[in-house]
Structures are given as structure tokens and as C-alpha cells.
Write a protein that holds these residues in place. Structure first.
Motif, PDB file in Angstrom:
ATOM      1  N   MET A   1       0.827  -1.217   0.000  1.00  9.94           N
ATOM      2  CA  MET A   1       0.000   0.000   0.000  1.00  9.94           C
ATOM      3  C   MET A   1       0.859   1.264   0.000  1.00  9.94           C
ATOM      4  SD  MET A   1      -3.191  -0.788  -0.199  1.00  9.94           S
ATOM      5  CE  MET A   1      -4.137   0.584   0.431  1.00  9.94           C
ATOM      6  N   LEU A   2       2.095   1.145   0.542  1.00 12.19           N
ATOM      7  CA  LEU A   2       2.980   2.303   0.575  1.00 12.19           C
ATOM      8  C   LEU A   2       3.301   2.785  -0.839  1.00 12.19           C
ATOM      9  CD1 LEU A   2       4.817   4.310   2.043  1.00 12.19           C
ATOM     10  CD2 LEU A   2       6.618   2.559   1.993  1.00 12.19           C
ATOM     11  N   TYR A   3       3.615   1.849  -1.738  1.00 10.00           N
ATOM     12  CA  TYR A   3       3.927   2.222  -3.113  1.00 10.00           C
ATOM     13  C   TYR A   3       2.730   2.896  -3.785  1.00 10.00           C
ATOM     14  CZ  TYR A   3       8.245  -0.526  -2.960  1.00 10.00           C
ATOM     15  OH  TYR A   3       9.486  -1.008  -2.657  1.00 10.00           O
ATOM     16  N   LEU A   4       1.538   2.383  -3.513  1.00 14.05           N
ATOM     17  CA  LEU A   4       0.328   2.972  -4.099  1.00 14.05           C
ATOM     18  C   LEU A   4       0.111   4.385  -3.564  1.00 14.05           C
ATOM     19  CD1 LEU A   4      -2.112   2.672  -5.911  1.00 14.05           C
ATOM     20  CD2 LEU A   4      -3.302   1.492  -4.050  1.00 14.05           C
ATOM     21  N   ALA A   5       0.316   4.570  -2.265  1.00  9.54           N
ATOM     22  CA  ALA A   5       0.167   5.906  -1.676  1.00  9.54           C
ATOM     23  C   ALA A   5       1.185   6.878  -2.268  1.00  9.54           C
ATOM     24  CB  ALA A   5       0.340   5.818  -0.157  1.00  9.54           C
ATOM     25  N   LEU A   6       2.417   6.420  -2.478  1.00  8.37           N
ATOM     26  CA  LEU A   6       3.455   7.279  -3.060  1.00  8.37           C
ATOM     27  C   LEU A   6       3.134   7.619  -4.513  1.00  8.37           C
ATOM     28  CD1 LEU A   6       6.637   5.601  -1.526  1.00  8.37           C
ATOM     29  CD2 LEU A   6       5.694   7.847  -0.950  1.00  8.37           C
ATOM     30  N   SER A   7       2.542   6.678  -5.238  1.00  9.95           N
ATOM     31  CA  SER A   7       2.126   6.957  -6.620  1.00  9.95           C
ATOM     32  C   SER A   7       1.042   8.028  -6.648  1.00  9.95           C
ATOM     33  CB  SER A   7       1.624   5.666  -7.289  1.00  9.95           C
ATOM     34  OG  SER A   7       1.177   5.930  -8.608  1.00  9.95           O
ATOM     35  N   VAL A   8       0.079   7.919  -5.738  1.00  5.42           N
ATOM     36  CA  VAL A   8      -1.000   8.910  -5.644  1.00  5.42           C
ATOM     37  C   VAL A   8      -0.439  10.289  -5.305  1.00  5.42           C
ATOM     38  CG1 VAL A   8      -3.038   9.609  -4.319  1.00  5.42           C
ATOM     39  CG2 VAL A   8      -2.785   7.234  -5.069  1.00  5.42           C
ATOM     40  N   LEU A   9       0.465  10.342  -4.333  1.00 10.36           N
ATOM     41  CA  LEU A   9       1.066  11.619  -3.940  1.00 10.36           C
ATOM     42  C   LEU A   9       1.865  12.237  -5.084  1.00 10.36           C
ATOM     43  CD1 LEU A   9       2.267  10.774  -0.312  1.00 10.36           C
ATOM     44  CD2 LEU A   9       0.392  12.303  -0.964  1.00 10.36           C
ATOM     45  N   SER A  10       2.602  11.400  -5.813  1.00 10.10           N
ATOM     46  CA  SER A  10       3.389  11.902  -6.954  1.00 10.10           C
ATOM     47  C   SER A  10       2.476  12.468  -8.031  1.00 10.10           C
ATOM     48  CB  SER A  10       4.245  10.771  -7.539  1.00 10.10           C
ATOM     49  OG  SER A  10       5.148  10.269  -6.591  1.00 10.10           O
ATOM     50  N   SER A  11       1.397  11.740  -8.340  1.00  8.54           N
ATOM     51  CA  SER A  11       0.467  12.205  -9.374  1.00  8.54           C
ATOM     52  C   SER A  11      -0.257  13.468  -8.946  1.00  8.54           C
ATOM     53  CB  SER A  11      -0.553  11.099  -9.691  1.00  8.54           C
ATOM     54  OG  SER A  11       0.089   9.961 -10.218  1.00  8.54           O
ATOM     55  N   THR A  12      -0.567  13.576  -7.659  1.00  9.68           N
ATOM     56  CA  THR A  12      -1.246  14.772  -7.155  1.00  9.68           C
ATOM     57  C   THR A  12      -0.324  15.986  -7.216  1.00  9.68           C
ATOM     58  OG1 THR A  12      -2.556  13.380  -5.676  1.00  9.68           O
ATOM     59  CG2 THR A  12      -2.523  15.730  -5.209  1.00  9.68           C
ATOM     60  N   TRP A  13       0.966  15.761  -6.952  1.00  8.87           N
ATOM     61  CA  TRP A  13       1.927  16.862  -7.057  1.00  8.87           C
ATOM     62  C   TRP A  13       1.990  17.385  -8.492  1.00  8.87           C
ATOM     63  CZ3 TRP A  13       3.920  20.445  -4.348  1.00  8.87           C
ATOM     64  CH2 TRP A  13       5.033  21.147  -4.792  1.00  8.87           C
ATOM     65  N   ILE A  14       1.791  16.509  -9.465  1.00  5.19           N
ATOM     66  CA  ILE A  14       1.737  16.939 -10.873  1.00  5.19           C
ATOM     67  C   ILE A  14       0.620  17.967 -11.048  1.00  5.19           C
ATOM     68  CG2 ILE A  14       1.221  16.181 -13.237  1.00  5.19           C
ATOM     69  CD1 ILE A  14       2.540  13.498 -12.506  1.00  5.19           C
ATOM     70  N   PHE A  15      -0.526  17.708 -10.423  1.00  4.28           N
ATOM     71  CA  PHE A  15      -1.655  18.640 -10.476  1.00  4.28           C
ATOM     72  C   PHE A  15      -1.260  20.003  -9.899  1.00  4.28           C
ATOM     73  CE2 PHE A  15      -4.767  20.462  -7.496  1.00  4.28           C
ATOM     74  CZ  PHE A  15      -5.734  20.921  -8.370  1.00  4.28           C
ATOM     75  N   ALA A 231       3.661  -0.936  -7.047  1.00  6.94           N
ATOM     76  CA  ALA A 231       2.413  -1.331  -6.390  1.00  6.94           C
ATOM     77  C   ALA A 231       1.797  -2.540  -7.082  1.00  6.94           C
ATOM     78  CB  ALA A 231       1.428  -0.162  -6.390  1.00  6.94           C
ATOM     79  N   LEU A 232       1.849  -2.570  -8.412  1.00  8.30           N
ATOM     80  CA  LEU A 232       1.314  -3.712  -9.161  1.00  8.30           C
ATOM     81  C   LEU A 232       2.099  -4.986  -8.864  1.00  8.30           C
ATOM     82  CD1 LEU A 232       0.684  -1.943 -12.588  1.00  8.30           C
ATOM     83  CD2 LEU A 232      -1.078  -2.943 -11.121  1.00  8.30           C
ATOM     84  N   ARG A 233       3.397  -4.845  -8.645  1.00  2.50           N
ATOM     85  CA  ARG A 233       4.245  -6.012  -8.380  1.00  2.50           C
ATOM     86  C   ARG A 233       4.116  -6.507  -6.944  1.00  2.50           C
ATOM     87  NH1 ARG A 233       7.493  -7.255 -12.510  1.00  2.50           N
ATOM     88  NH2 ARG A 233       8.712  -8.741 -11.297  1.00  2.50           N
ATOM     89  N   ALA A 234       3.589  -5.673  -6.048  1.00  2.00           N
ATOM     90  CA  ALA A 234       3.519  -6.054  -4.635  1.00  2.00           C
ATOM     91  C   ALA A 234       2.508  -7.164  -4.372  1.00  2.00           C
ATOM     92  CB  ALA A 234       3.189  -4.824  -3.790  1.00  2.00           C
ATOM     93  N   ASP A 235       1.521  -7.313  -5.249  1.00  2.00           N
ATOM     94  CA  ASP A 235       0.520  -8.391  -5.166  1.00  2.00           C
ATOM     95  C   ASP A 235      -0.341  -8.344  -3.907  1.00  2.00           C
ATOM     96  OD1 ASP A 235       1.104  -9.524  -7.624  1.00  2.00           O
ATOM     97  OD2 ASP A 235       2.670 -10.837  -6.802  1.00  2.00           O
ATOM     98  N   LEU A 236      -0.415  -7.185  -3.255  1.00  2.00           N
ATOM     99  CA  LEU A 236      -1.310  -7.060  -2.116  1.00  2.00           C
ATOM    100  C   LEU A 236      -2.750  -6.878  -2.574  1.00  2.00           C
ATOM    101  CD1 LEU A 236       0.769  -4.729   0.243  1.00  2.00           C
ATOM    102  CD2 LEU A 236       0.348  -7.183   0.506  1.00  2.00           C
ATOM    103  N   LEU A 237      -2.922  -6.228  -3.718  1.00  2.00           N
ATOM    104  CA  LEU A 237      -4.240  -6.014  -4.315  1.00  2.00           C
ATOM    105  C   LEU A 237      -4.168  -6.385  -5.786  1.00  2.00           C
ATOM    106  CD1 LEU A 237      -5.053  -2.482  -2.848  1.00  2.00           C
ATOM    107  CD2 LEU A 237      -6.121  -4.620  -2.144  1.00  2.00           C
ATOM    108  N   GLY A 238      -5.309  -6.734  -6.370  1.00  2.00           N
ATOM    109  CA  GLY A 238      -5.362  -6.981  -7.799  1.00  2.00           C
ATOM    110  C   GLY A 238      -5.206  -5.680  -8.568  1.00  2.00           C
ATOM    111  N   SER A 239      -4.871  -5.790  -9.841  1.00  2.00           N
ATOM    112  CA  SER A 239      -4.659  -4.581 -10.640  1.00  2.00           C
ATOM    113  C   SER A 239      -5.936  -3.752 -10.762  1.00  2.00           C
ATOM    114  CB  SER A 239      -4.131  -4.957 -12.034  1.00  2.00           C
ATOM    115  OG  SER A 239      -5.089  -5.688 -12.777  1.00  2.00           O
ATOM    116  N   ALA A 240      -7.104  -4.419 -10.782  1.00  2.00           N
ATOM    117  CA  ALA A 240      -8.366  -3.679 -10.861  1.00  2.00           C
ATOM    118  C   ALA A 240      -8.518  -2.758  -9.656  1.00  2.00           C
ATOM    119  CB  ALA A 240      -9.544  -4.663 -10.926  1.00  2.00           C
TER     120      ALA A 240
END
Length: 287
Positions: A1-15, A231-240
């Protein structure tokens, strides 16, 4: 989940950076191309293997960054055109609702199973994107301009689906930095070609303000892709689930930052979208 949160934060900074472009009058097209060169450079710096050009060009995944690099600059220009003729809300909805495409890819191609709660969460996510993005009286597109948001929707979905495909079929962990780097490298080259064939070259100014704007955008842009692949490679959640949470969380967080930093006003419909965003993330993440 950490990688997913960092991806969200990075994308939001783009905004946030895009918002600051308006404040400081940064020339978007030049900054975008500098951003791609910056993102490419970050990936090269993070790649801890010997940099062998022949080996990289011979990798099974190399055609992916070429394809996605061209698609990046194409979608950027389509989004700009859509914003001009149909409105920013239409472009935003078309981009974020494209999460449907990688979600369907995960279910159909990789046989991912969606629970009833996840399915409801994804449907709520789509409704949330629509409600949050809609300003004023609503979202309307003239029939003659309908092709533009459709192309943005398809292109954005293909980019996300391609990332999932290459992560699943071609990439090893050490190759993630160089793969991400090559996407932005080919996007930068595509941008230079676009400028070369652009009729109004006099408007292009490579000054310090535009360069700094590109650097400020390029660093989070690189990590938005890098952490998404992680995040996709972490396999904690499905890609969907990952694509749904990623897209909806970006919309939600960007909206809240717009309120706090840029004093944007939300309608009751927008607030309903924010509430649905939270609910959709809870359903998809927990169930």
C-alpha cells in the motif's frame, strides 16, 4: 500500500505543478518536454545496473516504451484540445474514467476475481469522478467534438493497461527504473518531433522559468509511474483495485488541495463526489 500511496502523492503533485504554471506563466509545451527529459534522467540515475544501450534496445519490453512515449505526447495534446473545445471537466472525466480499461483487462486477461463489494466500489468510483469533475451546470459535449474525449479515454486507458501488461509479462525488478526511464525518454523525443513539425515555432521559448517548471514536473512524473509499477508487483491487491484506488484517490486529493491551496469552490455535487470517492476506496481496498 505504501507504493500505491506514493504513486497517488506523486500524481497529485503533478496537479499542483500544473496549477502553478498558470500563476508563473510557464509555457506548458516546453515545460512538458523538459519534464520528460527530467523524468528520463531520474530513471537513469536510479538504474543500478551497467547501462548497455545494445542490451536495452534488445530487451523484450523495448517496444513498449516507444509506443507509450509516442502515446504520452499524443494524449497530452488531445487533452489540451479537449479542454479548449469541450472544457477541462470533460477532459478530466475522460482521463480518469479510463480506469475501466485496465480494470477490464485484469478481469478478462488475467482472470482477476472481483467481489460484489469491489464491483460496487468501482461503479461508485466512476460516479465519483463524474461528480467531482463536473463544474457549473454539468458536463456536455457537442456531437462534433465527441471524438476528442473518446480518444483521450481510450489513450489513457491503453497507457495504464500497457503498464500492467509489461509489468506482468516482461519486467524484472531491476528493470523497472530503466523501463520507466525509457517511457519518458521516447516521450521527450516525440515531443521534439512535434515541435519540429509545429507551425508556430516562434512561440517556443527555452528560458529558465520553463526549464525549472519542467524539472519540477518531471521528478514526480517519473515516480508516479515507478511507484505504480511497484504497487502492481507487490501483489497485495489486484490490478483492478490498484487502478481504481489510484485514479480515484488522485481525483479526491487533487480536489482537496485545490480547495486548501488555490481556494477553489465546490458545488454540493462535487462534495457528493468526494464522499463517493472515499466510500469507493474503502470498498475496493478492504473487500
Amino acid at each position: 500500500m505504501l507504493y500505491l500511496a506514493l504513486s497517488v502523492l506523486s500524481s497529485t503533485w503533478i496537479f499542483v505543478v500544473f496549477k502553478l504554471y498558470d500563476v508563473y506563466k510557464v509555457q506548458t509545451l516546453i515545460a512538458i518536454i523538459v519534464n520528460y527529459f527530467t523524468a528520463c534522467s531520474v530513471g537513469l540515475l536510479l538504474y543500478d545496473q551497467p547501462l548497455e544501450i545494445q542490451q536495452i534496445l534488445g530487451a523484450s519490453w523495448i517496444w513498449g516504451p516507444i509506443f507509450m512515449g509516442v502515446l504520452f505526447i499524443t494524449i497530452f495534446n488531445l487533452m489540451a484540445k479537449t479542454s479548449q473545445v469541450a472544457g477541462v471537466s470533460v477532459a478530466s472525466v475522460a482521463t480518469k474514467m479510463s480506469l475501466v480499461i485496465p480494470v477490464l483487462l485484469g478481469v478478462l486477461l488475467y482472470r482477476e476475481q472481483l467481489s460484489a463489494f469491489e464491483t460496487i466500489g468501482i461503479l461508485l468510483a466512476l460516479a465519483a469522478v463524474y461528480l467531482v469533475s463536473g463544474k457549473g451546470k454539468g458536463i456536455h459535449v457537442d456531437r462534433k467534438h465527441l471524438i476528442l474525449p473518446i480518444l483521450v479515454f481510450l489513450g489513457s486507458g491503453v497507457i495504464d493497461s500497457s503498464i500492467k501488461y509489461f509489468e506482468e509479462e516482461h519486467l524484472s525488478d531491476p528493470e523497472i527504473p530503466i523501463f520507466s526511464s525509457m517511457i519518458f525518454g521516447f516521450a521527450a523525443l516525440s515531443g521534439l518531433v512535434f515541435i519540429a513539425i509545429r507551425p508556430n515555432k516562434k512561440e517556443m521559448k527555452l528560458n529558465m522559468k520553463n526549464v525549472l517548471g519542467g524539472v519540477a514536473l518531471g521528478i514526480p512524473n517519473y515516480f508516479s509511474i515507478y511507484f505504480l509499477i511497484r504497487a502492481l508487483r507487490a501483489d497485495l491487491l489486484g490490478s483492478a483495485a490498484i487502478f481504481t484506488i489510484n485514479n480515484v484517490a488522485i481525483v479526491m486529493l487533487s480536489t482537496l488541495i485545490g480547495i486548501l491551496l488555490f481556494k477553489e469552490k465546490l458545488t454540493p455535487k462535487n462534495w457528493a463526489g468526494v464522499a463517493l470517492s472515499v466510500l469507493s476506496i474503502i470498498l475496493v481496498a478492504l473487500f
